[in-house]
Design an enzyme around this catalytic site. Sequence first.
Site, short mmCIF file in Angstrom:
data_model
loop_
_atom_site.label_atom_id
_atom_site.label_comp_id
_atom_site.label_asym_id
_atom_site.label_seq_id
_atom_site.Cartn_x
_atom_site.Cartn_y
_atom_site.Cartn_z
N GLU A 96 0.34 1.43 2.35
CA GLU A 96 1.36 2.44 2.67
C GLU A 96 1.23 3.69 1.80
O GLU A 96 2.24 4.25 1.34
CB GLU A 96 2.76 1.83 2.55
CG GLU A 96 3.01 0.70 3.53
CD GLU A 96 4.43 0.18 3.52
OE1 GLU A 96 5.23 0.62 2.66
OE2 GLU A 96 4.76 -0.69 4.34
N GLU A 144 1.39 -6.33 7.63
CA GLU A 144 2.72 -6.61 7.09
C GLU A 144 3.68 -6.71 8.27
O GLU A 144 3.71 -5.82 9.12
CB GLU A 144 3.15 -5.50 6.12
CG GLU A 144 4.25 -5.88 5.17
CD GLU A 144 4.38 -4.87 4.03
OE1 GLU A 144 3.37 -4.64 3.32
OE2 GLU A 144 5.46 -4.30 3.86
#
Length: 873
Positions: A468, A543
């Site tokens: 991220e 994720e």
Amino acid sequence: MKHRFFISLIFVLIWGQNGVCSETSVVRERININRDWRYQENDPVGVDSALHYFRLKPYLLPCANNFIIFGKKHRRPEGNPGGNIAYVSSDFDDSGWRQLNLPHDWAIEGPFNIDYMGSTGKLPYWGIRWYRKTFELTESDAGKQIYLDIDGAMSYASVWCNGQYVGGWPYGYASFRLDLTPYIKVGQKNVLAIRLDNPDDASRWYPGSGIYRNVWLLKTSPVHVEQWGTFVRNVQLNQEKAIMEMGVNVENHAGKDVQVEVQTGIYLQDENGHPMGDKVAQYITKSIAIKKDSWASARFQFEVDAPKLWSIDTPNCYVAVSRIFKDGQEVDCYETPFGIRTIEFTHDQGFMLNGRKVAIKGVCMHHDLGALGAAFNEVAAERQLRIMKEMGANAIRTSHNPPAPELVALCDRMGLMMQLELADTWQKGKRKNDYNLLFDDWSEADMRSLVRHYRNHPSVIMWSIGNEVPDQMTDQGIIIARNLTAYCHDEDPTRPTSLGCNKRDAIFRDIVNQVDIFGLNYFHKTYPLFKEYNPTRRYHASETSSATSSRGEYFFPVTTYVDDSRSGFQLSSYDMTTIGWGCAPEVQFKMNEEYPFMSGEFVWTGFDYLGEPTPYNKDLTNLLNFSDPAELEKARKELEELGKIKTPSRSSYFGIVDLCGFPKDRYYNYKSYWCPDVPTVHILPHWNWEERIGKITPVHIYTSGDAVELFLNGKPLGRREKIHSYDRLTWDDVHYEPGVLKAVAYKNGQKWAEEVVETTGKPAALQVTPEKTVLKNDGTDLSFIRVAIVDSKGRAVPRSKNHLKFSVSGPAEIVATDNGDATSLLPFQLSERDAYNGLALVILRGKYMEQGKVILTVESKGLPKQKVILKVK
């Protein structure tokens, strides 16, 4: 530029007196030096900024030279920084310092502070600390190379030996080696001094502190296999034969050119990671010439007949034993554990292991061990992995950092695949003092060292270059991703790279082409869009879910939103609550089946972890997960309002199991789906609701069966059939009455599993259950002991909060206690604890070199005292 040819590498555990390497002579000793360190807070009075990282950086950067290929190598300046500071002197009297053993996490000792950020666990992880260690070298060590191996130190580590600055490594998750040879004194006392400077505002989760992993002293001859200096890979593989390629890099510090022979034999690996039995391949011998102060590589092939493949169900491993001979004398022996298997990610069918499709059933795991903090313990790590594997997980993502070496070795032996991750940030930071400050100078070395360290491990199936990262949406991020992937491919062309992205629009940018497998964090509803836009790209769900719950907490009416006015900062275990970017487990299961090209998933998270107690978190960086402007603004207002109050939460709610390792209801959702052949049926909620008599109290059931009949006090409440394999079955119109709730599951028309939930009596006794009753006396072995509050019939009382006191006699000590309550700010080291929804945990450690009977006593006012007997030997 001279280029190293590395393909695949292993973490090597060489014990001086164990394994094949010790059969003829001890030519390499790797000594654990965890015991008997001295520890002190802060710098001595009068020390200014001379030891700040940016002053020491010119001396630190050369420590990374062995891992710099594309970048510029560094030359160490003259001088001895810090040499005039008392703490580094061999003559300094440290007898007044605290004595302790490593691994050590100073921050887990607390105390918790409600004013600290919940994102980092409300624990004081920042600050400057010093560690000192005295050791002796005998005259027989003269002429040897002496190295210090540190598996992890948080963070900005600097090391002095006998008052001389050796070097260090700033990234707290990296394993690194320092050469002590120029600084040691043979036949005399030697002193190590290690300074750590853990900055504040450096992490989005609890990072831990201190020298929190193992530390080793390595003794070798001047000619030896270099650090992580071997590789093994498949060249050709079928049922009859495996043709393997291997390289052994040997370095020469003998002061002159040398000629050596490298002789390698292949063995099966035992449960401790060492060779066993007869050779499975004949010795291969290669001669190589090595220039002074240089290295050379011996490369060769070998064959293994009828190879035993590494897989999830049969995690077979081998060991290559490489002996180095100079002038006919053995000068080094190096063991390389490895596995034989094939991996492939496809653009249409997902992941293949040994040619067969395997759905990745993965969990993300932070590196803390709950009440033990970040201080690594192999027994505790094995317990976490075992709990995950029993649930049906087959993969671990080390989020978001390099792991402890022992964790990877455990996954090899237990049959768990791994995604190893570099870092949470690149050039653009998420915190003022996070990895972005180090990225430009250290990312090549950190990436290469991670890959070299673990390339031979069969459990490792991919490298993640980041998570991220804000750079995913910048042009510079495309260049960074390209470079990091190049480092990985250069070190190991056998495994793909990935990047966990949380920005949907990243797939429309060229960054998607800079990794082998694009990782999608969430965005489960838009998988078809990704496939449509890049039909030949390979994807995986790096994720997923972000479901939240507190073990044993149920709120009515059953809803999907969070209402902290009724919850006491807990989240309902009806498993309907997810964070805005996530989804319920069964929603993700559906996506996995409909879009198999995603290869499976890595759930956020397997265990609860310290820090990041979303949504009860003042951490505005969680807003990074929202891409829709309306959702972003709504979340911002909610978090700003929440920031006006002091939230007590110190650990996450994301875990499928709680911080103690006790399963939440969600555990049985995953187990039912991931283990379809294991008879499972699980009822929620519990059935102690005196205040709800006559009121609607929904009943949800997870099962690996295909139908369930529900009964309340013998009365049938109907049968529910699964339409899909991932369905949860619900009875939303049940009116509560005390008694017995019974679920009978069926599969293919036959009775499959049964569970009963009963209304219990009041607390009447303590049930104390150790996971094991015999401990080793090595000073690291642990027993995790479950304490349940039960009624007179031995049934766990689900809403009990009894206060518990623990005491122990004999050669063991209480290391920590916990109950899984994310809002508890009591220190883990206390020998007392309230039960949380009927359960608590106490962790015992056997004392070093002592043995005998251990008695753990558990007391609670109004209940009979309970004792359990263990043994240390």
